[in-house]
Scaffold this motif. Structure first.
Motif, PDB file in Angstrom:
ATOM      1  N   UNK A  87       0.828  -1.338   0.164  1.00 55.04           N
ATOM      2  CA  UNK A  87       0.100   0.040   0.097  1.00 55.04           C
ATOM      3  C   UNK A  87       0.849   1.145  -0.185  1.00 55.04           C
ATOM      4  N   UNK A  88       1.916   1.169   0.986  1.00 53.89           N
ATOM      5  CA  UNK A  88       2.876   2.441   0.797  1.00 53.89           C
ATOM      6  C   UNK A  88       3.535   2.418  -0.673  1.00 53.89           C
ATOM      7  N   UNK A  89       3.947   1.447  -1.006  1.00 58.40           N
ATOM      8  CA  UNK A  89       4.711   1.262  -2.384  1.00 58.40           C
ATOM      9  C   UNK A  89       3.983   1.765  -3.533  1.00 58.40           C
ATOM     10  N   UNK A  90       2.448   1.487  -3.506  1.00 57.32           N
ATOM     11  CA  UNK A  90       1.766   1.850  -4.529  1.00 57.32           C
ATOM     12  C   UNK A  90       1.565   3.764  -4.373  1.00 57.32           C
ATOM     13  N   UNK A  91       1.423   3.808  -3.548  1.00 56.07           N
ATOM     14  CA  UNK A  91       1.307   5.580  -3.230  1.00 56.07           C
ATOM     15  C   UNK A  91       2.648   6.243  -3.381  1.00 56.07           C
ATOM     16  N   UNK A  92       3.733   5.576  -3.128  1.00 53.37           N
ATOM     17  CA  UNK A  92       5.134   6.096  -3.127  1.00 53.37           C
ATOM     18  C   UNK A  92       5.431   6.178  -4.577  1.00 53.37           C
ATOM     19  N   UNK A  93       5.029   5.260  -5.413  1.00 51.98           N
ATOM     20  CA  UNK A  93       5.265   4.966  -6.816  1.00 51.98           C
ATOM     21  C   UNK A  93       4.578   6.167  -7.767  1.00 51.98           C
TER      22      UNK A  93
END
Length: 165
Positions: A87-93
């Protein structure tokens, strides 16, 4: 030194420009004046440069990370499932710095988009003098277009995210 390019003054006397921030981030800059405020272009340029100068690549990366964590944590607050690293990685990307708003007191608001996760919305991060996030909010974009009359039935989305300690 921060250098503003493509400098323009609109009919209200507000300055807009483009700046290349560290980390190859090219963003729009808007100098926002209060209704009764008037400043000359050189003064607005100096204030904008002073407000933007402390933004290093490391500071911008730290802010991006903090925004991602605050938003994901807020989205999953009270939810049945807990957030995961993905979830963090998706928004960070997809979190993308689009601009900066500077006011006459050198208050700096960074403007982000995340087109999939926050479709049709803008993420605003108001920073304090130490470059810490003072207010983080998600809202509909402010389309400052004089030809359009505001829609009285419009759902004005504006969510403020609590800052953790």
């Amino acid at each position: 030194m921060i250098e503003l390019t493509d400098i323009d003054l609109d009919e209200d006397g507000e300055l807009s420009a483009v700046v290349s921030l560290p980390g190859d981030r090219q963003v729009a800059v808007l100098f926002a004046l209060d209704d009764d405020e008037q400043l000359e272009a050189p003064e607005m340029l100096a204030i904008a440069q002073r407000a933007l100068a402390p933004l290093t690549a490391e500071e911008l990366d730290r802010l991006d990370d903090e925004i991602v964590h605050e938003l994901v944590d807020s989205d999953f607050e009270g939810a049945e499932r807990s957030h995961e690293a993905a979830d963090y990685a998706a928004l960070d990307e997809e979190l993308d710095l689009q601009g900066a708003i500077v006011s006459s007191d050198a208050t700096l608001v960074l403007v982000y988009e995340a087109p999939t996760q926050y479709a049709g919305l803008v993420i605003y991060a108001e920073l304090d003098e130490s470059l810490l996030i003072e207010v983080l909010s998600v809202a509909e974009p402010d389309l400052d277009d004089e030809d359009d009359e505001p829609d009285a039935d419009a759902d004005d989305t504006d969510e403020e995210v609590e800052q953790g300690d």
